[in-house]
Design a protein around this motif. Sequence first.
Motif, PDB file in Angstrom:
ATOM      1  N   PHE A   1      34.115  31.459 -21.950  1.00  0.00           N
ATOM      2  CA  PHE A   1      33.677  30.978 -20.638  1.00  0.00           C
ATOM      3  C   PHE A   1      32.371  30.202 -20.670  1.00  0.00           C
ATOM      4  O   PHE A   1      31.999  29.598 -19.663  1.00  0.00           O
ATOM      5  CB  PHE A   1      33.511  32.163 -19.671  1.00  0.00           C
ATOM      6  CG  PHE A   1      34.795  32.866 -19.349  1.00  0.00           C
ATOM      7  CD1 PHE A   1      35.849  32.192 -18.752  1.00  0.00           C
ATOM      8  CD2 PHE A   1      34.961  34.213 -19.653  1.00  0.00           C
ATOM      9  CE1 PHE A   1      37.035  32.834 -18.452  1.00  0.00           C
ATOM     10  CE2 PHE A   1      36.142  34.869 -19.356  1.00  0.00           C
ATOM     11  CZ  PHE A   1      37.179  34.183 -18.755  1.00  0.00           C
ATOM     12  N   ASN A   2      31.655  30.207 -21.775  1.00  0.00           N
ATOM     13  CA  ASN A   2      30.350  29.529 -21.793  1.00  0.00           C
ATOM     14  C   ASN A   2      30.248  28.530 -22.943  1.00  0.00           C
ATOM     15  O   ASN A   2      30.997  28.614 -23.926  1.00  0.00           O
ATOM     16  CB  ASN A   2      29.208  30.554 -21.840  1.00  0.00           C
ATOM     17  CG  ASN A   2      29.229  31.384 -23.110  1.00  0.00           C
ATOM     18  OD1 ASN A   2      29.018  30.884 -24.203  1.00  0.00           O
ATOM     19  ND2 ASN A   2      29.493  32.679 -22.960  1.00  0.00           N
ATOM     20  N   PRO A   3      29.332  27.594 -22.848  1.00  0.00           N
ATOM     21  CA  PRO A   3      29.210  26.548 -23.875  1.00  0.00           C
ATOM     22  C   PRO A   3      28.888  27.081 -25.265  1.00  0.00           C
ATOM     23  O   PRO A   3      29.344  26.529 -26.261  1.00  0.00           O
ATOM     24  CB  PRO A   3      28.075  25.667 -23.340  1.00  0.00           C
ATOM     25  CG  PRO A   3      28.081  25.881 -21.866  1.00  0.00           C
ATOM     26  CD  PRO A   3      28.470  27.314 -21.680  1.00  0.00           C
TER      27      PRO A   3
ATOM     28  N   ASP B   1      28.049  30.957 -17.973  1.00  0.00           N
ATOM     29  CA  ASP B   1      29.422  30.498 -17.772  1.00  0.00           C
ATOM     30  C   ASP B   1      29.501  29.204 -16.975  1.00  0.00           C
ATOM     31  O   ASP B   1      28.633  28.904 -16.142  1.00  0.00           O
ATOM     32  CB  ASP B   1      30.214  31.564 -16.996  1.00  0.00           C
ATOM     33  CG  ASP B   1      30.323  32.872 -17.741  1.00  0.00           C
ATOM     34  OD1 ASP B   1      30.067  32.894 -18.962  1.00  0.00           O
ATOM     35  OD2 ASP B   1      30.674  33.882 -17.097  1.00  0.00           O
ATOM     36  N   TRP B   2      30.579  28.484 -17.223  1.00  0.00           N
ATOM     37  CA  TRP B   2      30.961  27.405 -16.323  1.00  0.00           C
ATOM     38  C   TRP B   2      31.516  28.007 -15.028  1.00  0.00           C
ATOM     39  O   TRP B   2      32.342  28.931 -15.070  1.00  0.00           O
ATOM     40  CB  TRP B   2      32.055  26.548 -16.941  1.00  0.00           C
ATOM     41  CG  TRP B   2      31.592  25.488 -17.886  1.00  0.00           C
ATOM     42  CD1 TRP B   2      31.014  24.301 -17.577  1.00  0.00           C
ATOM     43  CD2 TRP B   2      31.720  25.505 -19.321  1.00  0.00           C
ATOM     44  NE1 TRP B   2      30.762  23.572 -18.715  1.00  0.00           N
ATOM     45  CE2 TRP B   2      31.182  24.288 -19.802  1.00  0.00           C
ATOM     46  CE3 TRP B   2      32.229  26.423 -20.237  1.00  0.00           C
ATOM     47  CZ2 TRP B   2      31.147  23.965 -21.162  1.00  0.00           C
ATOM     48  CZ3 TRP B   2      32.184  26.120 -21.581  1.00  0.00           C
ATOM     49  CH2 TRP B   2      31.652  24.909 -22.028  1.00  0.00           C
TER      50      TRP B   2
ATOM     51  N   LEU C   1      36.244  26.139 -14.498  1.00  0.00           N
ATOM     52  CA  LEU C   1      36.904  26.304 -15.791  1.00  0.00           C
ATOM     53  C   LEU C   1      37.757  25.106 -16.180  1.00  0.00           C
ATOM     54  O   LEU C   1      38.180  24.998 -17.333  1.00  0.00           O
ATOM     55  CB  LEU C   1      37.731  27.581 -15.789  1.00  0.00           C
ATOM     56  CG  LEU C   1      36.906  28.875 -15.748  1.00  0.00           C
ATOM     57  CD1 LEU C   1      37.809  30.092 -15.887  1.00  0.00           C
ATOM     58  CD2 LEU C   1      35.830  28.885 -16.817  1.00  0.00           C
TER      59      LEU C   1
ATOM     60  N   ARG D   1      35.330  23.558 -18.320  1.00  0.00           N
ATOM     61  CA  ARG D   1      35.300  24.344 -19.566  1.00  0.00           C
ATOM     62  C   ARG D   1      36.390  23.922 -20.523  1.00  0.00           C
ATOM     63  O   ARG D   1      36.149  23.683 -21.716  1.00  0.00           O
ATOM     64  CB  ARG D   1      35.444  25.832 -19.218  1.00  0.00           C
ATOM     65  CG  ARG D   1      35.444  26.831 -20.387  1.00  0.00           C
ATOM     66  CD  ARG D   1      36.780  26.983 -21.155  1.00  0.00           C
ATOM     67  NE  ARG D   1      37.966  27.158 -20.351  1.00  0.00           N
ATOM     68  CZ  ARG D   1      38.516  28.326 -20.029  1.00  0.00           C
ATOM     69  NH1 ARG D   1      37.953  29.430 -20.442  1.00  0.00           N
ATOM     70  NH2 ARG D   1      39.633  28.382 -19.311  1.00  0.00           N
TER      71      ARG D   1
ATOM     72  N   HIS E   1      25.859  22.260 -16.911  1.00  0.00           N
ATOM     73  CA  HIS E   1      27.287  22.493 -16.758  1.00  0.00           C
ATOM     74  C   HIS E   1      27.954  21.494 -15.820  1.00  0.00           C
ATOM     75  O   HIS E   1      29.198  21.421 -15.770  1.00  0.00           O
ATOM     76  CB  HIS E   1      27.537  23.904 -16.221  1.00  0.00           C
ATOM     77  CG  HIS E   1      27.064  25.005 -17.119  1.00  0.00           C
ATOM     78  ND1 HIS E   1      25.724  25.220 -17.385  1.00  0.00           N
ATOM     79  CD2 HIS E   1      27.751  25.965 -17.802  1.00  0.00           C
ATOM     80  CE1 HIS E   1      25.614  26.268 -18.190  1.00  0.00           C
ATOM     81  NE2 HIS E   1      26.815  26.733 -18.462  1.00  0.00           N
TER      82      HIS E   1
END
Length: 217
Positions: free
Chosen positions: A77-79, A121-122, A125, A128, A186
Amino acid sequence: MVRGATALAAPRERLDVSALLSAGGSEAIFEIADELDGPAAGFGARLRALLRARSTELAQVFSAPCLEIRYSDKYLFNPLSIRLLTEVVAAFSDYDTNVKVQTLAAKTGGGARTGPWLHRDWADLVTRTAVMEQSLVEVVPKVQVSQVQSAPHRRRLEFRTPRGSGTIFFDQGMGSWRVTDEHHDHASSISEQVTSLKRPFSVLNGLDGTFLAVRLD
């Protein structure tokens, strides 16, 4: 833990993984402390080198790039997790490797932990997924990302090389490693985010470490 007959290791004593894999066993567990810490660039190469150094069986299997990789992780869920996954795929692949990644289409069990940081998180999604696909395609062109509504907790990387196949089970996936106050926008364009993820930064494992298990077929 480890299947097959083996003597119990004394506290803090490293198991002889090479013996486990070559003496009739097919599974072994690796405790990971700070071995993979360092620049994000090369994270996957350090993982591959660690596996090869710990076992002659794994050294043989990973002496050639993978023909196929299938990675399943419901927590992408995150970069930061995308950058580390990209590094792992790059280290185990070459131009002709077929790569399939499966993750959740929507976060369940709570809202996104958003914020202007690499480990946050983005909220969107769709973004994402686009960033993940583009990041992976830049290192391996044959990539397929699929999104599902539910997935098991375990994170696993199934691999097949010309010299063998098996599965790496990650206790925490890419989520065990941290960064300190690394900014990420983001909401910027897909190309800008992909470029931003390539910048130099370092990762550190959590204080409690993590583990992974390898099963050879």
